[in-house]
Design an enzyme around this catalytic site. Sequence first.
Site, short mmCIF file in Angstrom:
data_model
loop_
_atom_site.label_atom_id
_atom_site.label_comp_id
_atom_site.label_asym_id
_atom_site.label_seq_id
_atom_site.Cartn_x
_atom_site.Cartn_y
_atom_site.Cartn_z
N ASP A 134 -1.63 -8.36 0.79
CA ASP A 134 -0.02 -8.34 -0.04
C ASP A 134 0.27 -9.92 -0.31
OD1 ASP A 134 1.51 -5.56 0.38
OD2 ASP A 134 -0.17 -5.94 1.73
N GLY A 194 0.79 -0.96 0.13
CA GLY A 194 -0.11 -0.31 -0.02
C GLY A 194 0.89 1.04 -0.05
N SER A 195 0.32 2.27 -0.68
CA SER A 195 1.00 3.64 -0.58
C SER A 195 0.57 4.31 0.79
CB SER A 195 0.49 4.76 -1.62
OG SER A 195 0.97 4.18 -2.94
N GLY A 196 1.60 5.25 1.19
CA GLY A 196 1.31 6.00 2.54
C GLY A 196 2.58 5.55 3.41
N HIS A 197 3.59 4.61 2.86
CA HIS A 197 4.70 4.28 3.86
C HIS A 197 5.85 4.99 3.22
CE1 HIS A 197 1.92 1.80 5.68
NE2 HIS A 197 1.88 1.02 4.58
N HIS A 216 -0.36 0.95 9.83
CA HIS A 216 -1.39 1.65 9.31
C HIS A 216 -2.47 2.00 10.28
CE1 HIS A 216 -0.04 -1.83 6.91
NE2 HIS A 216 -0.34 -0.96 5.71
N LYS A 263 5.71 -7.87 2.58
CA LYS A 263 5.28 -7.63 4.06
C LYS A 263 4.20 -8.40 4.37
CE LYS A 263 4.67 -2.94 3.87
NZ LYS A 263 4.61 -2.76 2.50
#
Lengths: 330, 330
Positions: B109, B53-56, B218, B104
């Site tokens: 995922d 996921g994006s945001g990391h 998250h 991860k």
Amino acid sequence: MRMLINVPETVVADALRGMASAYPDLTVDVEHRVIVRRDAPVAGQVALVSGGGSGHEPLHGGFVGPGMLSAACPGEVFTSPVPDQMARAAAAVDSGAGVLFVVKNYTGDVLNFDMAAELAEDEGIQVAKVLVNDDVAVTDSLFTAGRRGTGATLFVEKIAGAAAAEGQPLERVESIGRQVNDGARSFGVALSACTTPAKGSPTFDLPDGELELGIGIHGEPGRERRPMMTSGEIADFAVHAILEDMPPRGPVLVLVNGMGATPLLELFGFNAEVQRVLRERGVAVARTLVGNYVTSLDMAGASVTLCQVDEELLRLWDAPVKTPALRWGM
Amino acid sequence: MRMLINVPETVVADALRGMASAYPDLTVDVEHRVIVRRDAPVAGQVALVSGGGSGHEPLHGGFVGPGMLSAACPGEVFTSPVPDQMARAAAAVDSGAGVLFVVKNYTGDVLNFDMAAELAEDEGIQVAKVLVNDDVAVTDSLFTAGRRGTGATLFVEKIAGAAAAEGQPLERVESIGRQVNDGARSFGVALSACTTPAKGSPTFDLPDGELELGIGIHGEPGRERRPMMTSGEIADFAVHAILEDMPPRGPVLVLVNGMGATPLLELFGFNAEVQRVLRERGVAVARTLVGNYVTSLDMAGASVTLCQVDEELLRLWDAPVKTPALRWGM
């Protein structure tokens, strides 16, 4: 207060201890608050010394190393370091080729670096200074007579540092630093205020759903407050403000800088909009840097800095550098 | 909502356009959401592909380049990328030496990388996988069966990437990646929640003056909520939680990682405390990295990752790397 600290009084000393552990290439004098590259003084090279209030990390300590600063002096949060720190740093790094002070234009910093220059000259050290004053947003702010020094500091320190690393003489390193500053302009926006450890509450009141255009790096007031704008609208505003002040002549270096709490995901999106505006205005981009480099603690927001470069300045920008925050080519 | 965005729907695409402008060494396919090192495929080398996921950010796109990842696949914010992205990335980077997926441990995922492996194998690409599950805080969280994958991802991608860059075969690169993960443990704390662009409000409620111990990346719930602790107390708690799970055997790599909105000034101070606890526990530190590497949008907080290394893993850690976020030795 959502801070990862022990007590406000030890924030800077604690950070210096943590830097010392992380970077064996730096010598960190926690007591006297001076960060020096371990191999200083370097024979035959002009040394660069900078410093300023803490809270803008990685500026300046994260820019110490081969190809950039020889030493940095951190003050308390948002407070100038004292002349003794700067004089001590100059003595530690001077090889006999002289020392260039890189000074952001804030009243306290300017006065203290002036006094430090006198102290260093009394010790037989040749000192020159470059004043950084790139922020087009306001003149004569809370902390400054004239324009504030912000993002262009990174360009001055990198490019003049590269000239010093090549063995260029003090006069030339100084004039290159001046040239970089003269051709650089910045504009910043805040989406939130920041909170200093000592105060423990936001430095100003910015209601949710509003943003402040033309903010400084200490939460100084900006040009105007508006209802929230899109990333594209902010890019238009910021880049136009810069180009109005400095009509584009040649290619530019672009710094899209986060103020601290804005996610990198958003900074990249903002960079896309900055590049769009530059394309629309016919400005050629030579290099782009995106990240948190000249921050304001936990402030959300971003700044744009454009720096005009000729072939020589671009060559010096690309030259090898090895610091905690900027590192390439070596 | 204090976000520097256009609209929530285009956040990831906007960021990819901005990355493309900033990093000429990367090829960014905005439409298909794949970030590839420009010189891929590299003959004779195993390729590493990761994503999530994006945001990391900078994870994973900021780790693409020589000595680390060959490609990264960003999903929507906090949402797994889809199998087509990963299979497309594998096809773009495979030189014939095979592809290692670094995954991860989150349910989406894992499933999607499994499907991608089948797709790639159907195309004749040899695929191996390393699952990262280093978070000692909780098992079976909202997003995961078993332990979550967090900070150790950086160590797996760097060290296995170095082995791949040396031309080691797929089986060996995979076993090195497993060894890194097996010897790595993380623990994170949140001082604030994060806000996703789509939701526009904090992902959970964390009152001022409290912190959440054992948080994921998250905003998943942690182990427990407590009144605010000092940096030193948090370091004690986090390092002890890690060492309880993994008694120290040899020297470790240390990652003191910011979740996004915690100033670098505070992260350095926190690092000083982490190093103190390690000294008290007799754990030798080989290398330390401090900064925002595996983030959670605008969350305030930090995580600690320790990674056991032998001489070979340390040599691979020190090997040259050239990516947007990690760069040394070349």
